[in-house]
Each structure stands twice: as C-alpha cells, then as structure tokens.
Scaffold this active site. Structure first.
Site, short mmCIF file in Angstrom:
data_model
loop_
_atom_site.label_atom_id
_atom_site.label_comp_id
_atom_site.label_asym_id
_atom_site.label_seq_id
_atom_site.Cartn_x
_atom_site.Cartn_y
_atom_site.Cartn_z
N HIS A 94 -70.37 12.33 -30.88
CA HIS A 94 -71.07 11.99 -29.64
C HIS A 94 -71.48 10.52 -29.68
CE1 HIS A 94 -73.75 12.42 -26.18
NE2 HIS A 94 -74.67 11.75 -26.89
N VAL B 118 -35.73 9.45 -8.21
CA VAL B 118 -35.54 10.85 -7.84
C VAL B 118 -35.00 11.68 -9.00
CG1 VAL B 118 -35.25 10.40 -5.39
CG2 VAL B 118 -33.26 10.28 -6.91
N GLY B 119 -35.23 11.21 -10.21
CA GLY B 119 -34.79 11.96 -11.37
C GLY B 119 -33.79 11.20 -12.21
N THR C 16 -27.31 10.80 -26.45
CA THR C 16 -26.93 9.69 -25.56
C THR C 16 -27.88 9.47 -24.38
OG1 THR C 16 -25.36 11.24 -24.54
CG2 THR C 16 -24.49 9.68 -26.13
N ASN D 73 -29.39 -1.43 -26.85
CA ASN D 73 -30.31 -1.93 -27.86
C ASN D 73 -30.95 -0.79 -28.64
OD1 ASN D 73 -29.98 -4.67 -27.06
ND2 ASN D 73 -31.39 -4.34 -25.35
N GLY E 198 -42.11 7.46 -10.26
CA GLY E 198 -42.47 6.80 -9.01
C GLY E 198 -43.95 6.56 -8.88
N ASP F 230 -32.35 14.22 -23.63
CA ASP F 230 -32.13 14.37 -22.20
C ASP F 230 -30.81 15.04 -21.84
OD1 ASP F 230 -34.45 12.93 -22.20
OD2 ASP F 230 -33.72 11.26 -20.99
N VAL G 238 -33.44 3.75 -23.99
CA VAL G 238 -34.13 3.54 -22.72
C VAL G 238 -35.64 3.46 -22.92
CG1 VAL G 238 -34.72 4.65 -20.52
CG2 VAL G 238 -32.34 4.55 -21.26
N SER H 196 -30.20 9.59 -20.91
CA SER H 196 -29.96 9.75 -19.48
C SER H 196 -30.14 8.42 -18.76
CB SER H 196 -30.93 10.79 -18.90
OG SER H 196 -32.27 10.35 -19.04
#
Length: 472
Positions: free
Chosen positions: A447, A272-273, A147, A42, A188, A315, A46, A149
C-alpha cells in the site's frame, strides 16, 4: 559458402525471426540442437520493428505529451508546450534499435546461425535459403515455421499515398491534422487514440455495433467514453465503401443505416485485421501441409503440423495473433522436438489493448463462465476509491474477477485502467495455478499501489470488502 549443390546438415530450421521464431531458435539451441534461423526482414519481426514495440513507444510519448498539456488539473500549468514529432520518431527508432540489437546478440550468444534471406522448401527435410549473394541448401531433421502475418489490404483501399497500413501510420514524420481510421479493433484504437493525443482530429469507422469487439462491454464503454472526450468521432454500424485521394488528402465514402456519407482527411488508416504469411514463395504446396480455408496451418497441441517433423507457431496457426502467444508456442515446439512432453494450454492467454484507459482480460468473461455451466460470483472494485489511482489522477477503471461460486476458483478477470497490462499478470497466474479468490484476498499487497485493487475485488467476491460496501 556451399560448394556445388551439396546440402548442409542441421537439426532444426526456424523460418522467421519474430517473437515466435527467435524464441524457438534460442530454446531449441539451449536444448542442444544445431539451429539455423532465417528471416527476409529484420531480426525481431513485425512486433519489434513495425508493430508492438514502436507503437507502444509512440503511445507512451503521446500519453506524456497529453499529461504535460493538461497538467492544470493537478495544479501544474506548463506554458509553451511544444511537440517535435521528428524527435518522437527518433525516440521510437532508438527503442526499436536497442531491442532488435539485443535479439541479434541473444541469437549469437546461443550459437544460433542466422541467415538474412528467404526460404524455399525442396521437400519435408530439405530447403534452400537464398538472398542476393548466396543460396545454400540445408537438410534438416525438424523445422519450425514462424512467418507471422501482415495487414489485410482491402481492394477499395489499396495501401499507398494517403492510405496507410499500421506500418505506414507508425512511420509518419508529422502529426496529421486529420485522420480517418477504418476498423475499431485494438490496432485502430491504439493508433487512432495516439494521434488524437498528439492533436489530430480522428474519426473511427467501425462496421460492428461497438469498438474493440471481443472485449467485455464494460471495458469498451470506458474506452469509447474517453475517446469521445478527446474529440474522437466514433461511427459504428458503418460500411466503408471507397476512397479517392489527391496529393494532399483522401475522401472516404461510407454508409450508415443505408445513408451514404463522405469524410475528408489528411490520411486514411486501414486496420481491419491481419493475414497469415503462408501464401508466398515458401513452397508449402510442395510439402502438402494441411491448412484451413483461411490460410492457417493446422497443428496439434505440440504445434506439430500434418507432417510430423514440421511445426508451426504464431500468427500462421489458429488462435489470436499475439506476440506472447507466439513466444509461448515457440518454447512448446522447441521442447517437443527435444522429446519433452510440453503441450499448449491456452486458458491463460492475456488480451491487452494499450488504449486509454488500458484494457486487459484473461480467462473467462462473466458470460463465458456462465455459458460453460459455472455458477458465478463476481468481485468488482473501481479505481476511483484506490489511494494510488487518486494520487496519480487516474481514476477511470475497475478490476473485475470472475470466480466459481462453489469452489472459489478464479475463472477469469477483466481490467480497465492505468497499468491494466501489468496488473493482469497476477490474475493470469491465479488461473494457471488454480488459485481461489480467497488466495488473492489473503495475499498481502503493498500500500498504496494499484496492485491492491485485485485484492479488493477478491474481497468483494468473498462478501467482506473493507474499502467499499456491498449493495443490498
């Protein structure tokens, strides 16, 4: 539709329509190039569909649910607070739909041709794009590969059933009673804490000595403390070994200090990556691109690969796998193709974790600055004496500014606390423009705001704070 096997001519082929790909396509089109953008998934990639955006939508909903549920701290007691997780998921899907629709509209407005399908290189100037309906061939002058990851899948923990990737965790239609997370990195921690706020019993299993490796220990300690206060169990120095699942649960075996243990939960989330998408059917082997042993494409400071007319971003090239890095590289690559002198400069890439409290970092940490040979001055100011933070009942956190002691130049900054993800932008700009801590201190900040905290930290660095005192 292509007649016979003739090739269509374009200026730039962009492979991927994520934050890197669609930005590259739009910028290239703005610079007068005839652009084709191809993605088999799509629009938005990602990040917009199963990553950054949907996760932040769920995290925001979890934060609001927790705030309402614990309003008694500020005198608001809400009885009968109910969670309709199906509606939460609908809210998330609505956010995704709006943004992906917006990207599609932007591509169209910039006259970028979009093809929903796959790409196969024929040579370094020609490629075939295809789906179930058609397979035209294009001849291109330049190409930008973006592309992206995908989550790394461990052999002992194959995705499916009760074992989830981050994509699967974002698609659950009900909050699990219990969840085990293997991997205490930013994905995670974000997703684990989100489900903990919705009421799940969460356990994080991390192989290193602490969660959020790579972040300043001062930041990670705050997140660790908050997680434990929310009932999350954090097991560090642990090695996950195997998992056995039934229709209703999954049992994970892991070891700590040589002792084997087991834990059973409704679901197991493995984070885990991520792995670069350079090993598919793209045909990179046919054009002989130079790559690292980790499957990353080697590029120069204009994102150009070993083949001069082919560029790579995001990536799939060295560096952190971040959407904003990909977007930045996208503009550099498109401008380089157009003959502009654009080059990448990574000194100001912000790193952000949407944990609670949020964590953000830019430039050097204190230790990194010292390792680079700088004599360092640090200015640190806590949230718990800031008027706006107190009024928001969000007092966990601090701003830390690292500067060169001789010149006052801002070298880096770390923030933990509410809105850290937004506040880090000012300090990234300070580093980019070569500002000093005095420049920040002399800038009038409204402030009462959280934005005052960087100013206060700069005043600490200068040695004349107003709202705290220096330790002697």
């Amino acid at each position: 539709m292509v007649v016979g096997d003739a090739s269509l001519d374009i200026d730039t082929l962009v492979i991927g329509a994520g934050p890197g790909g669609y930005a590259a396509a739009i910028r290239a089109a703005q610079l007068g190039q005839k652009v084709l953008c191809v993605d088999k998934g799509n629009v938005g990639g990602v990040c917009l569909n199963v990553g950054c955006i949907p996760s932040k939508a769920l995290i925001s909903a979890a934060h609001q649910y927790e705030s309402v549920s614990h309003g008694a701290d500020i005198g608001i007691e809400a009885e009968g607070v109910k969670l309709d997780f199906g509606k939460v998921q609908s809210f998330k899907d609505g956010v995704v739909k709006k943004l992906t629709g917006g990207v599609a509209a932007l591509l169209k407005a910039n006259k970028v041709e979009y093809f929903n399908g796959e790409v196969m290189f024929i040579s370094d100037t020609e490629a075939r794009v295809f789906n179930d309906q058609e397979s035209p061939r294009y001849r291109f002058k330049n190409c930008i590969i973006a592309t992206g990851s995908r989550p790394i899948e461990l052999k002992p923990f194959p995705y499916g059933g009760r074992i989830l990737s981050s994509t699967g965790a974002l698609a659950l239609q009900e909050v699990p009673k219990s969840l085990v997370v293997i991997g205490g990195g930013y994905i995670g921690i974000e997703l684990g804490q989100m489900y903990a706020k919705f009421g799940a019993k969460v356990t994080v299993i991390e192989g290193l000595d602490s969660i959020l490796a790579g972040f300043d220990p001062e930041l990670t300690k705050l997140v660790d403390k908050k997680l434990r206060g929310q009932g999350v169990d954090i097991v560090t120095g642990a090695q996950a070994k195997s998992a056995e699942q039934t229709d209703d649960e999954v049992t994970i075996t892991y070891s700590v200090d040589g002792e084997e243990k087991q834990i059973t939960a409704d679901y197991l989330l493995v984070t885990v990556g991520r792995k670069p998408n350079t090993d598919g059917d793209l045909g990179l082997d046919l054009i002989d691109l130079k790559m690292t042993d980790r499957g990353l494409i080697e590029v120069d400071d204009q994102c150009r690969t070993s083949i001069p007319n082919i560029y790579a971003i995001g990536d799939i090239v060295p560096g952190p796998a971040l959407a904003h890095k990909a977007t930045y590289e996208a503009k550099v690559a498109a401008e380089a193709i157009a003959g502009q002198p654009s080059k990448v400069d990574y000194k100001c890439i912000p790193l952000v974790v949407f944990s609670d409290p949020e964590c953000a970092s830019v430039g050097y940490s204190e230790q990194e600055a010292k390792d680079k040979g700088h004599k360092v001055t640090v200015g640190r100011f806590p949230f718990n004496i800031n008027g706006r933070a107190l009024s928001l009942n969000a007092t966990d956190g601090f701003v830390k500014i690292v500067s060169d002691a001789d010149s006052g130049l801002v070298l880096g900054a770390q923030i933990a606390g509410l809105e850290a993800s937004n506040m880090i932008a000012e300090l990234g700009l300070a580093i980019e423009m070569g500002a000093t801590v005095e420049d920040i201190a002399l800038t009038i900040h409204a402030h009462p705001t959280l934005g005052e905290i960087p100013m206060e930290a700069a005043e600490v660095a200068l040695g004349h704070p107003i709202h705290t005192f220096l330790k002697k």
